[in-house]
Design an enzyme around this catalytic site. Structure first.
Site, PDB file in Angstrom:
ATOM      1  N   GLY A  69       0.808  -1.208   0.000  1.00 22.47           N
ATOM      2  CA  GLY A  69       0.000   0.000   0.000  1.00 22.47           C
ATOM      3  C   GLY A  69       0.840   1.256   0.000  1.00 22.47           C
ATOM      4  O   GLY A  69       0.490   2.256  -0.642  1.00 22.47           O
ATOM      5  N   THR A  70       1.940   1.235   0.719  1.00 26.01           N
ATOM      6  CA  THR A  70       2.823   2.411   0.775  1.00 26.01           C
ATOM      7  C   THR A  70       3.338   2.771  -0.611  1.00 26.01           C
ATOM      8  O   THR A  70       3.365   3.943  -0.994  1.00 26.01           O
ATOM      9  CB  THR A  70       4.001   2.146   1.728  1.00 26.01           C
ATOM     10  N   ASN A 149      -7.182   4.130   9.372  1.00 24.42           N
ATOM     11  CA  ASN A 149      -6.613   2.894   9.892  1.00 24.42           C
ATOM     12  C   ASN A 149      -6.519   2.845  11.409  1.00 24.42           C
ATOM     13  O   ASN A 149      -6.323   1.769  11.980  1.00 24.42           O
ATOM     14  CB  ASN A 149      -5.221   2.656   9.285  1.00 24.42           C
ATOM     15  N   GLN A 179      -7.604   0.007   4.116  1.00 23.91           N
ATOM     16  CA  GLN A 179      -8.451  -0.490   5.200  1.00 23.91           C
ATOM     17  C   GLN A 179      -9.914  -0.634   4.792  1.00 23.91           C
ATOM     18  O   GLN A 179     -10.720  -1.162   5.563  1.00 23.91           O
ATOM     19  CB  GLN A 179      -8.354   0.429   6.414  1.00 23.91           C
ATOM     20  N   HIS A 201      -2.201  -7.887   2.404  1.00 25.10           N
ATOM     21  CA  HIS A 201      -2.084  -8.510   3.725  1.00 25.10           C
ATOM     22  C   HIS A 201      -3.116  -8.025   4.737  1.00 25.10           C
ATOM     23  O   HIS A 201      -3.143  -8.503   5.865  1.00 25.10           O
ATOM     24  CB  HIS A 201      -0.665  -8.351   4.277  1.00 25.10           C
ATOM     25  N   THR A 238      10.414  -7.990 -12.692  1.00 28.41           N
ATOM     26  CA  THR A 238       9.735  -9.280 -12.790  1.00 28.41           C
ATOM     27  C   THR A 238       8.592  -9.373 -11.781  1.00 28.41           C
ATOM     28  O   THR A 238       8.768  -9.061 -10.600  1.00 28.41           O
ATOM     29  CB  THR A 238      10.737 -10.423 -12.534  1.00 28.41           C
ATOM     30  N   CYS A 324       2.627   1.072  11.659  1.00 27.67           N
ATOM     31  CA  CYS A 324       3.656   1.821  10.932  1.00 27.67           C
ATOM     32  C   CYS A 324       4.307   2.912  11.783  1.00 27.67           C
ATOM     33  O   CYS A 324       5.302   3.502  11.365  1.00 27.67           O
ATOM     34  CB  CYS A 324       3.045   2.434   9.676  1.00 27.67           C
TER      35      CYS A 324
END
Length: 378
Positions: A69-70, A149, A179, A201, A238, A324
């Protein structure tokens, strides 16, 4: 173990891990290779992209896989600034965004941009009117998260999008929906944002994979990475095929009986409010009508990190805010303008489909004991 920190990360179901293992060991072709197993994997990546895109209600060709997400937040904000570099150097966001948005905006501020940070009320509420009133003729981007969040507050993205269309049609709109994806209504068509960030995740997928939706108003988006031309030439490198496979499988699993899962989490949240409200000195911070999986409360006078540490020793896992922040004071809580003793005691409980009432009861009992046996320090 009692795990109540699903907003930080989620357990990976066995089916997801098995899917990833098969890709790692048996279906390991490089999608850029021109022989059979490479071509087969390229076709499979596009099928996984379609699975995630359908869940987000967007065309697959507008969804680009990222590492997290970052990364998606950083890419969206810098790409919007690049497209609208001739429109102006003003950005509107909120004071309660994820650090991935806040820090990217601060970086642009050092490059000569001006950033307006709209503040919430004491429950974390921000209205579309507040956002739109901050927009100027030179506003290149508005970035507002879908679900906060730390507080669970839901922000009116579709209303902001409609307002921008009337007020300043060239201004681009980004929403961090990490979220919100598969927890609240999250349709790219309905939201109307030009960029939407999601992550694997938070819904039972592996860490290390996310996606960014880039809408049709973004013309010739600035590539994130130059190289071999993967992801439509916008994010070379890749493809992380095992992570992408796990992400798509997690999406499939989460969508099974999704209304029942969301109802279960909402009922757990209501139950947690009822149980925790009986603890002396505990104050509910989250406002009504928020996301079903996040509840923010304060044990007024007791330092939140001490609470987290105490419960951790009992195998009960909650958060003092976003993972975070890594132990630093939360900018989200600071933005609420709460009294010091309230702000210092804020903790977050977050739920998943696997959470039970027994988990809530165990956490409530531990918080009651902490209150009764520890002296307030704030």
């Amino acid at each position: 173990m009692i795990y109540l920190d699903y907003a930080a990360t989620t357990p990976v179901p066995r089916e997801v891990a098995d899917t990833m293992y098969q890709v790692l060991t048996e279906r390991f072709g490089n999608p850029s290779s021109q022989y059979r197993i490479g071509l087969e994997m390229k076709k499979q990546v596009e099928q996984w992209r379609k699975t995630v895109a359908e869940a987000l209600d967007c065309p697959p060709e507008r969804l680009y896989f990222t590492a997290c997400g970052t990364e998606g937040d950083n890419w969206a904000i810098t790409a919007a600034a690049w497209q609208n570099r001739r429109l102006g150097r003003h950005i509107v966001t909120t004071a309660v965004e994820h650090s991935a948005v806040i820090e990217t905006c601060r970086w642009l501020d050092r490059q000569g941009y001006e950033v307006t940070y709209v503040k919430p009320d004491s429950r974390g509420t921000i209205t579309a009117q507040q956002i739109l009133e901050a927009v100027r003729p030179d506003t290149a981007l508005v970035s507002v998260m879908l679900v906060n969040n730390e507080l669970g507050a839901i922000y009116p993205i579709s209303e902001i999008a409609r307002g921008l269309a009337a007020r300043n049609p060239q201004t681009l709109l980004h929403t961090d929906a990490v979220q919100g994806f598969l927890k609240v209504p999250c349709s790219a068509k309905a939201l109307g944002a030009d960029f939407i960030t999601i992550s694997g995740h938070k819904i039972g997928g592996p860490k290390g994979v996310g996606a960014l939706y880039i809408g049709p108003r973004v013309k010739n988006p600035k590539p994130l990475l130059a190289g071999g031309g993967q992801e439509g030439g916008l994010r070379s490198g890749t493809e992380a095929t095992a992570q992408i496979a796990g992400f798509a499988k997690a999406v499939e699993l989460r969508q099974e009986n999704l209304p029942d899962k969301l109802r279960h989490m909402a009922e757990l949240k209501d139950y947690a409010v009822e149980r925790l409200s009986a603890i002396p000195d505990l104050q509910i911070i989250s406002g009504e009508g928020g996301a079903p999986h996040i509840l923010s409360v304060s044990l007024v006078g007791w330092p939140s990190q001490n609470i987290v540490n105490d419960l951790s020793q009992q195998d009960i896992f909650i958060s003092a805010g976003s993972a975070c922040h890594q132990g630093r004071p939360s900018h989200v809580v600071a933005a609420l303008g709460l009294p010091k003793r309230v702000a210092g005691g804020v903790i977050r409980l977050s739920f998943g489909p696997e959470t039970t009432k027994d988990d809530i009861d165990g956490c409530a009992a531990a918080l009651q004991t902490h209150h009764d046996t520890r002296m307030p320090m704030l």
